[in-house]
Design an enzyme around this catalytic site. Structure first.
Site, short mmCIF file in Angstrom:
data_model
loop_
_atom_site.label_atom_id
_atom_site.label_comp_id
_atom_site.label_asym_id
_atom_site.label_seq_id
_atom_site.Cartn_x
_atom_site.Cartn_y
_atom_site.Cartn_z
CG HIS A 177 -2.97 -36.19 18.26
ND1 HIS A 177 -2.94 -37.50 18.68
CD2 HIS A 177 -4.11 -36.07 17.53
CE1 HIS A 177 -3.99 -38.14 18.23
NE2 HIS A 177 -4.73 -37.29 17.53
CE LYS A 229 -3.38 2.04 3.12
NZ LYS A 229 -4.18 1.78 4.31
CD GLU A 237 -0.75 -4.66 12.56
OE1 GLU A 237 0.47 -4.89 12.57
OE2 GLU A 237 -1.41 -4.65 11.50
N GLY A 279 -4.45 -2.20 5.87
CA GLY A 279 -3.70 -3.34 5.34
C GLY A 279 -4.28 -4.68 5.75
NE ARG A 280 -5.33 -4.17 12.13
CZ ARG A 280 -4.73 -2.98 12.19
NH1 ARG A 280 -3.69 -2.73 11.42
NH2 ARG A 280 -5.17 -2.03 13.00
CD GLU A 285 9.81 -5.96 6.66
OE1 GLU A 285 9.52 -4.84 6.15
OE2 GLU A 285 9.75 -6.18 7.87
CE LYS A 303 6.76 -0.73 9.97
NZ LYS A 303 5.81 0.05 9.18
C1 G6Q Z 1 -1.84 -3.82 8.51
C2 G6Q Z 1 -0.59 -3.14 8.71
C3 G6Q Z 1 0.63 -3.82 8.13
C4 G6Q Z 1 0.85 -3.57 6.66
C5 G6Q Z 1 2.28 -3.98 6.30
C6 G6Q Z 1 2.59 -3.83 4.85
O1 G6Q Z 1 -2.91 -3.40 8.83
O2 G6Q Z 1 -0.72 -1.84 8.31
O3 G6Q Z 1 0.66 -5.20 8.37
O4 G6Q Z 1 -0.08 -4.24 5.88
O5 G6Q Z 1 3.17 -3.26 7.08
O6 G6Q Z 1 2.45 -2.50 4.46
P1 G6Q Z 1 2.48 -2.09 2.96
O7 G6Q Z 1 1.32 -2.73 2.28
O8 G6Q Z 1 2.39 -0.59 2.96
O9 G6Q Z 1 3.78 -2.59 2.39
#
Ligand code: G6Q
Length: 543
Positions: free
Chosen positions: A384, A207, A353, A267-268, A213, A512
């Site tokens: 198990h 996003k 989160e 994002g989530r 990463e 971060k």
């Molecule tokens: C979710 C968070 C987080 C996010 C990641 C990736 O709600 O905001 O998990 O999705 O940090 O972010 P980008 O999509 O911006 O790379």
């Protein structure tokens, strides 16, 4: 949204008193006293059957919890959520993942503008792109059709797509879908080692398009790709999902290959957007649509159903009952299907989160518990593994059991065995096994009285362990959509009642920042000030 401290409500205080009555009671007694209990404390909706009667509640508990929801102005909050008000106040945004599945006739405004035409436009783009790739019309730089898809993203740009593609594997077409998320180079190298660049399509999902990463993995993959492909091949093999168009272009991706997303999708909660492109590619666009349709149906149910019969509301309130009155710290999630093996990990992010906050909506430290810890693994494997602790440990662990009436390969023998375990476990957790029962079992084995006395304590089960049973007709894209949306709304309800902001995640920032500082120190071999523990560890690493 009103900022109401839940502990100051009348309902909360009554619940506190009521807890004293309920805590010593065994559910066995509640079942014995009320033959309608399992029907009264259940909700049948579409292909879902939620039985929440195996909980340490009575109708009085239910009514008081409903009163709590009312006093915390849940109804008004739901209207603000679906209505596009900026309920993610600390980031100044609405929370509108529900718009992504609302359907083309809906009208949902952000800053006075209907967002639905844009949503539909992106969906049309996902559809045509999916069809071209699946049918083989879209080709790689040597003229071959694609066989493999790699989703590069992390957190919300990874967990949802991974979980859904795993869950819907039964519906998957010929495309192989891979996921690269961790900045651990071993992850990306392990994934690309067997891939053929000529037939692989890469989707960079970010996003912000500034996540360390994802950018590192994308750069590594692009270099690997360019070792065998010419520069102009990048535009055929790399697409991006992002709201940061400029940065995507800088990376060298053709603007035609950008799938937009919006600030008002967290994002989530973004798998319903173009972030779910890998899902659409894996199972085809019509199945992706069915997933959205399922979520839309759950949205309607949540918005329009009386709280007493409302699945996400009931689940949220019961969870608050254990979290805030019984002091339970975690909840287990046990899907009785191997397909849902990533659901607990996905819901860990969505839940923890969102509701892992300790400051209320007035900016004050809370003096009550918020977010629950979510964990779990599929049954019967988990039986198990960690069920021992749920049955006989010292901790109270409410659990959701998710099962399906029909299996997908229709292997009755297996399914009957699986589901026999599913029903047996919740019954065992409820009933337990008394000293008398253990005694009589041992007596039948003709053990001496002394031996019996010695063995009894270890074989007793207290029971009275709460569970929700969610029994669904069949695992389909539509029922999966309903299930995910059900948990999304449970999270929302809890955030409202706890008076916290569920849609930001400031807690991930500090680590971060420090990591980028430490990276510089590692690369320049120049350690700065740290606590002595961190300093010595870094010295050991650098040497
Ligand atoms: C979710 C968070 C987080 C996010 C990641 C990736 O709600 O905001 O998990 O999705 O940090 O972010 P980008 O999509 O911006 O790379």
């Amino acid at each position: 949204m009103k900022n109401i401290n839940p502990t100051k409500t009348e309902a909360w205080n009554k619940l506190k008193e009521h807890f004293q009555e309920i805590e010593p009671l065994h559910m066995k007694k509640l079942f014995a006293e009320d033959e309608n209990r399992s029907l009264d404390l259940a909700i049948k909706w579409e292909d879902f059957y939620l039985d929440y009667s195996k909980n340490r509640i009575t109708s009085k508990t239910k009514n008081l919890l409903l009163k709590l929801a009312e006093e915390c102005k849940l109804k008004e909050a739901i209207d603000s959520y679906f209505g596009g008000e900026p309920i993610n106040k600390t980031e100044g945004r609405p929370v509108l993942h529900t718009a992504l599945r609302a359907g083309k006739d809906a009208k949902i405004e952000v800053d006075g503008e209907n967002v639905m035409p844009e949503v539909e436009e992106v969906k049309a783009k996902i559809k045509s792109f999916t069809n071209e790739v699946v049918e083989g019309g879209r080709k790689g730089y040597t003229g071959s059709s694609f066989t493999d898809i790699v989703n590069i993203g992390i957190g919300g740009s990874d967990l949802g797509p991974v979980m859904v593609t795993e869950s819907l594997k039964f519906y998957q077409n010929h495309l192989n879908v891979h996921f690269v998320s961790n900045v651990d180079g071993d992850h990306v190298h392990e994934v690309i080692k067997d891939l053929n660049p000529e037939t692989t399509l890469f989707i960079i999902v970010s996003k912000s398009f500034s996540t360390q990463e994802t950018l590192t993995n994308s750069t590594t993959i692009r270099s690997w790709f360019l070792r065998s492909a010419p520069q102009e091949a990048v535009s055929k093999h790399f697409v991006a999902v992002s709201s940061n168009v400029e940065k995507v272009k800088e990376f060298g991706i053709d603007p035609e290959n950008i799938f937009p997303m919006w600030d008002w999708v967290g994002g989530r909660f973004s798998l319903w957007s173009a972030v779910g492109l890998s899902i659409s590619l894996a199972v085809g666009y019509s199945n992706f649509e069915a997933l959205l349709k399922g979520a839309r149906k759950m949205d309607e149910h949540f918005k329009n159903t009386d709280f007493a019969e409302n699945i996400p509301v009931q689940l949220a309130l019961i969870s608050i009952w254990y979290n805030n009155f019984f002091g339970a710290e975690s909840e287990a999630l046990i899907p009785y299907t191997q397909y849902l093996h990533r659901l607990p990990a996905y819901l860990q992010q969505a839940t923890m989160e969102s509701n892992g906050k300790s400051v209320d909506r007035n900016g004050k430290k809370v003096d009550y518990q918020t977010g629950t810890i979510i964990w779990g693994e599929p049954g019967t494997n988990s039986q198990h593994a960690f069920f021992q602790l749920i049955h006989q440990g010292t901790k109270l662990i409410p659990a959701d059991f998710i099962g399906f009436k029909h299996s997908l390969f229709l292997d009755k023998e297996h399914h009957h065995k699986l589901m026999a375990n599913f029903f047996a476990q919740t019954e065992a957790l409820l009933q337990g096994k008394s000293e008398e029962e253990v005694r009589s079992e041992l007596q039948q084995k003709s053990l001496s009285e002394e031996e019996i006395k010695e063995k009894v304590p270890f074989r007793v089960f207290d029971g009275n362990k709460p569970t929700n049973t969610i029994l669904i007709e069949k695992l389909t894209p539509e029922s999966l959509g309903k299930l995910i949306a059900m948990y999304e709304h449970k999270i929302f309800v809890q955030g409202i009642i706890w008076d916290i902001f569920s849609y930001d995640q400031w807690g991930v920032e500090l680590g971060k920042q420090l990591a980028s500082k430490i990276l510089e120190e590692i690369e320049n071999n120049a350690l700065q000030n740290h606590d002595s523990s961190t300093k010595n560890l870094l010295k050991f690493f650098i040497k």
